[in-house]
Design a protein around this motif. Structure first.
Motif, short mmCIF file in Angstrom:
data_model
loop_
_atom_site.label_atom_id
_atom_site.label_comp_id
_atom_site.label_asym_id
_atom_site.label_seq_id
_atom_site.Cartn_x
_atom_site.Cartn_y
_atom_site.Cartn_z
N THR A 29 0.82 -1.20 0.00
CA THR A 29 0.00 0.00 0.00
C THR A 29 0.86 1.26 0.00
O THR A 29 0.54 2.24 -0.67
CB THR A 29 -0.95 0.00 1.22
OG1 THR A 29 -1.79 -1.15 1.13
CG2 THR A 29 -1.80 1.25 1.26
N LEU A 30 1.98 1.22 0.72
CA LEU A 30 2.88 2.37 0.76
C LEU A 30 3.66 2.54 -0.54
O LEU A 30 4.23 3.60 -0.78
CB LEU A 30 3.86 2.24 1.93
CG LEU A 30 3.25 2.36 3.33
CD1 LEU A 30 4.30 2.06 4.39
CD2 LEU A 30 2.63 3.73 3.54
N GLY A 31 3.70 1.49 -1.37
CA GLY A 31 4.38 1.58 -2.65
C GLY A 31 5.80 1.05 -2.65
O GLY A 31 6.59 1.38 -3.54
N VAL A 32 6.16 0.22 -1.67
CA VAL A 32 7.49 -0.38 -1.62
C VAL A 32 7.61 -1.37 -2.78
O VAL A 32 6.68 -2.13 -3.07
CB VAL A 32 7.73 -1.09 -0.26
CG1 VAL A 32 9.05 -1.82 -0.25
CG2 VAL A 32 7.65 -0.06 0.87
N VAL A 33 8.76 -1.36 -3.46
CA VAL A 33 8.96 -2.21 -4.64
C VAL A 33 8.93 -3.68 -4.24
O VAL A 33 9.30 -4.05 -3.12
CB VAL A 33 10.27 -1.87 -5.39
CG1 VAL A 33 10.24 -0.44 -5.92
CG2 VAL A 33 11.48 -2.09 -4.51
N PRO A 34 8.48 -4.56 -5.16
CA PRO A 34 8.31 -5.98 -4.85
C PRO A 34 9.57 -6.68 -4.32
O PRO A 34 9.47 -7.50 -3.40
CB PRO A 34 7.87 -6.60 -6.18
CG PRO A 34 7.21 -5.47 -6.90
CD PRO A 34 7.97 -4.24 -6.51
N GLN A 35 10.74 -6.41 -4.87
CA GLN A 35 11.96 -7.10 -4.40
C GLN A 35 12.22 -6.84 -2.92
O GLN A 35 12.54 -7.76 -2.18
CB GLN A 35 13.17 -6.65 -5.23
CG GLN A 35 14.45 -7.28 -4.74
CD GLN A 35 15.69 -6.70 -5.42
OE1 GLN A 35 15.59 -5.87 -6.30
NE2 GLN A 35 16.84 -7.13 -4.98
N ILE A 36 12.04 -5.61 -2.49
CA ILE A 36 12.26 -5.27 -1.08
C ILE A 36 11.18 -5.92 -0.21
O ILE A 36 11.47 -6.45 0.86
CB ILE A 36 12.29 -3.74 -0.88
CG1 ILE A 36 13.41 -3.11 -1.69
CG2 ILE A 36 12.40 -3.38 0.60
CD1 ILE A 36 14.82 -3.52 -1.29
N ARG A 37 9.94 -5.90 -0.68
CA ARG A 37 8.85 -6.57 0.07
C ARG A 37 9.14 -8.05 0.22
O ARG A 37 8.94 -8.63 1.29
CB ARG A 37 7.51 -6.36 -0.63
CG ARG A 37 7.01 -4.94 -0.59
CD ARG A 37 5.53 -4.80 -0.97
NE ARG A 37 5.05 -5.67 -2.01
CZ ARG A 37 4.83 -5.30 -3.28
NH1 ARG A 37 5.09 -4.07 -3.68
NH2 ARG A 37 4.35 -6.17 -4.15
#
Length: 159
Positions: A29-37
């Protein structure tokens, strides 16, 4: 921008996907990129799984996660007997278990293990966040975080 969540969970394997999904949804929801998530999800899973396997005799544990600008800090706190992370050697490449600490150390920007005498252990994991260009969090980040994010993105994107 600052966001925090904290949950007290039963020391049961079913709690791991629950906290993982809650944190994943928040970061998405905050917009963190998928790799970091994905990195954060794996680090969190390993820390929680270690509590479930090793933190006896406690019945519960606490997970708190906070985002402050471009830094995510996760604390997994148990009330078991504690452990000495320095005494845990690397697992064999073919081992089915025992690689959790290695995985956390490889994915986190910082990992700290604190033993609370006769009162459990705290695993603290930190990871720098990168946001997608359209991230909901971008307008809420302070100037320092935005500049650091923009510089990191430029280096990653070849800009």
């Amino acid at each position: 921008m600052e966001a925090t969540i904290a949950l007290r969970l039963p020391r049961d394997a079913a709690s791991v996907p629950l906290i993982r999904q809650i944190l994943e949804a928040t970061l998405k929801t905050l917009g963190v990129v998928p790799q970091i998530r994905d990195d954060i999800e794996l680090m969190l899973s390993e820390a929680c799984s270690n509590v479930i396997r090793h933190a006896g005799p406690s019945d519960e544990y606490t997970v708190s996660a906070g985002v402050l600008d471009d830094l995510c800090t996760i604390k997994v706190i148990d009330t078991g007997r504690g452990f000495d992370a320095r005494s845990v050697g690397p697992a064999a490449d073919t081992a089915e278990h025992g690689r959790g600490l290695q995985i956390m150390r490889a994915l986190a920007d910082d990992v700290r293990f604190t033993n609370r005498r006769e009162n459990g252990a705290v695993v603290c994991l930190e990871k720098r966040l990168r946001f997608a260009p359209e991230a909901a969090a971008r307008p809420l980040m302070n100037d320092r975080a935005f500049a650091a994010h923009h510089t990191a993105r430029g280096a990653d994107d070849g800009v």
